[in-house]
Design a protein around this motif. Structure first.
Motif, PDB file in Angstrom:
ATOM      1  N   ASP A 101       0.847  -1.207   0.000  1.00 11.74           N
ATOM      2  CA  ASP A 101       0.000   0.000   0.000  1.00 11.74           C
ATOM      3  C   ASP A 101       0.884   1.259   0.000  1.00 11.74           C
ATOM      4  O   ASP A 101       0.579   2.248  -0.653  1.00 11.74           O
ATOM      5  CB  ASP A 101      -0.896   0.042   1.242  1.00 11.74           C
ATOM      6  N   ARG A 102       1.974   1.178   0.779  1.00  8.51           N
ATOM      7  CA  ARG A 102       2.879   2.339   0.898  1.00  8.51           C
ATOM      8  C   ARG A 102       3.531   2.645  -0.463  1.00  8.51           C
ATOM      9  O   ARG A 102       3.600   3.807  -0.873  1.00  8.51           O
ATOM     10  CB  ARG A 102       3.948   2.022   1.957  1.00  8.51           C
ATOM     11  N   LYS A 144       1.476   6.780  -6.545  1.00  9.41           N
ATOM     12  CA  LYS A 144       0.303   7.603  -6.871  1.00  9.41           C
ATOM     13  C   LYS A 144       0.671   9.085  -6.762  1.00  9.41           C
ATOM     14  O   LYS A 144       0.358   9.886  -7.665  1.00  9.41           O
ATOM     15  CB  LYS A 144      -0.844   7.254  -5.920  1.00  9.41           C
ATOM     16  N   GLN A 145       1.356   9.418  -5.665  1.00 11.73           N
ATOM     17  CA  GLN A 145       1.736  10.828  -5.468  1.00 11.73           C
ATOM     18  C   GLN A 145       2.652  11.300  -6.602  1.00 11.73           C
ATOM     19  O   GLN A 145       2.478  12.388  -7.150  1.00 11.73           O
ATOM     20  CB  GLN A 145       2.447  10.999  -4.125  1.00 11.73           C
ATOM     21  N   GLN A 154       2.328   1.858  -3.324  1.00  8.62           N
ATOM     22  CA  GLN A 154       1.247   2.339  -4.185  1.00  8.62           C
ATOM     23  C   GLN A 154       0.983   3.829  -3.926  1.00  8.62           C
ATOM     24  O   GLN A 154       0.786   4.607  -4.862  1.00  8.62           O
ATOM     25  CB  GLN A 154      -0.004   1.519  -3.875  1.00  8.62           C
ATOM     26  N   GLN A 155       1.015   4.188  -2.644  1.00  2.95           N
ATOM     27  CA  GLN A 155       0.787   5.588  -2.261  1.00  2.95           C
ATOM     28  C   GLN A 155       1.887   6.502  -2.838  1.00  2.95           C
ATOM     29  O   GLN A 155       1.598   7.567  -3.397  1.00  2.95           O
ATOM     30  CB  GLN A 155       0.793   5.651  -0.730  1.00  2.95           C
TER      31      GLN A 155
END
Lengths: 222, 229
Positions: free
Chosen positions: B135-136, B142-143, B138-139
């Motif tokens: 998830d990290r 994404k940013q 992915q975050q």
């Protein structure tokens, strides 16, 4: 079934290990499989009855509930722990012949695969259903299975795999066991495995859950 | 290529999910599971080997007819489902992340030793950490992508949605041994076991979709069993 055996069955079903165990909450402060099994044997209940009328019915209920998604892995592990604690009291009786196990089951996760939770669940459930279980662990070769079979003639073999890449090894191991000992029955299981795959590789049983393995063994050994 | 350490407190661990995999809710979690979960959480807070790496490949081709993805020097047989999800990607981000050897070894030790129940709780926690590391990543992606007005897809891993797990070897070859200490067995099993790898699509036209169990063919998966309830 006498009251004590019923209580032992409940302890296995609900994973009540001993008096000190806080689980399950509704049985907190009550004696568990450990104390009740010892008590039953002390009172003269035949060891075979403790196994077949106390422990095994409890384990069968757990197996069914797991199949029906009514309990999950941790609850089964608690039941298995209660079972193994009770079996310690029965061990001397197995050795003396006063209690008999139904047959022998040799289980292992196939070569190349290190997953063992599913395999352990099957081993625990089968043991709790009255069988002697020889757990060869993970990453097990055909040679190791065959050696174990030579030491335990007539045993049924269980092969577990979680990876699609190790299904190939399941096929090779099945072929090698069948070539060396054609009469050996082989049960397979694991996430990528199916009934079709079982037929394709010439294994004798596919089970989607541990209770399925127990049912297969019961058909063969009874 | 970007490799980095992740502190446990940077991760968003979904404790409700952890507890539901144990078969309970947070409101009815009995002993010994409540204590075991606390123990596993406390142990996890001190982990120093949670790591991640990703590499973005610009030259990509999604061949959804053949279920194939070509990324730079490698081609991956990801299957049609994953191809569909990656459609429109202009870049692909490949990643490896791990909850580390410490918790993986702890799980093995407990599961094979004196307390399989506690071992299972650690095992579930280890999986949650590995997923939260994903998830990290992915975050972060994404940013970075949003700065260039790109969007990203969800992440997809070998072994799921008919993507042959053997492709792990090709995926790992993209990282030239910078793999956060994660190695592969010949059968493509990652070690430490609490690790995940996969791909995320980046592009102007891609869509982020939740990962429903219906995408996956594993009918006996413990997560599917729980989510069906």
């Amino acid at each position: 079934m006498n009251e004590l055996l019923e209580k032992i069955s409940d302890c296995i079903e609900f994973g009540k290990i001993n008096l000190a165990s806080p689980y399950p909450p509704q049985m907190k402060g009550l004696e568990g499989a450990d104390e009740l099994t010892a008590k039953a044997l002390q009172e003269g209940t035949p060891p075979q009855d403790v196994l077949t009328k106390g422990l095994m019915p409890g384990m069968e209920k757990v197996g069914r509930k797991f199949r029906e998604n009514k309990v999950f892995v941790p609850q089964v592990l608690m039941s298995a722990k209660a079972m193994s604690t009770a079996l310690l009291h029965l061990k001397p009786h197995f050795l003396s012949g006063a209690a008999k196990q139904k047959g022998t089951f040799i289980i292992g996760t196939v070569l190349g695969d290190l997953h063992d939770i599913g395999k352990n669940l099957v081993a625990m459930m089968v043991e709790g259903s009255g069988y002697k279980v020889i757990d060869l662990g993970t990453d097990v070769s055909a040679e190791t299975f065959i050696e174990a079979l030579e030491e335990n003639p007539g045993a049924v073999v269980g092969l577990s795999a979680l990876l699609t890449t190790t299904m190939v090894n399941m096929q090779k191991i099945t072929n090698e066991i069948k070539a060396a000992m054609p009469e050996t029955l082989i049960a397979i299981g694991g996430a990528p495995v199916s009934e079709e795959f079982c037929e394709k590789i010439g294994a004798d049983n596919y089970s989607a859950d541990p209770q399925g393995v127990v049912e297969f063994l019961n058909q063969k050994f009874l | 290529m970007k490799e980095f350490h992740i502190q446990f407190d940077e991760l968003v661990i979904d404790l409700d999910e952890v507890v539901s995999i144990l078969g309970f809710t947070r409101y009815d979690l009995p002993e010994p599971f409540a204590s075991y979960l606390q123990e596993a959480l406390h142990f996890s807070e001190s982990l120093q080997d949670i790591r991640a790496v990703f590499r973005i490949v610009d030259q990509v081709k999604i061949d959804d007819q053949h279920g194939k993805v070509i990324a730079g020097e490698i081609d991956l047989q990801v299957g049609r489902t994953v191809c569909n999800e990656l459609n429109g990607s202009e870049r692909l981000a490949f990643f490896i992340c791990t909850a580390g050897k410490t918790i993986s070894d702890k799980c093995t030790q407990l599961l094979q030793g004196e307390n399989p129940v506690l071992g299972y709780v650690y095992d579930v926690m280890g999986s949650a950490i590995a997923e939260a590391s994903g998830d990290r990543i992915q975050q972060i992606l994404k940013q970075d992508a949003e700065k260039e007005t790109y969007r990203i897809t969800n992440r997809y891993s070998p072994g799921y949605c008919n993507w042959n797990v053997a492709d792990q070897h090709k995926l790992f070859s993209l990282f030239q041994n910078i793999t956060c200490g994660v190695t592969l067995t010949p059968s493509a099993l990652m070690q430490p076991v609490k690790s995940i790898s996969g791909v995320i699509g980046i592009g102007h036209e891609v869509t982020y979709r939740e990962y429903p169990c219906t995408l996956c063919s594993s009918k006996q998966c413990v997560y599917r069993r729980i989510r069906q309830l």
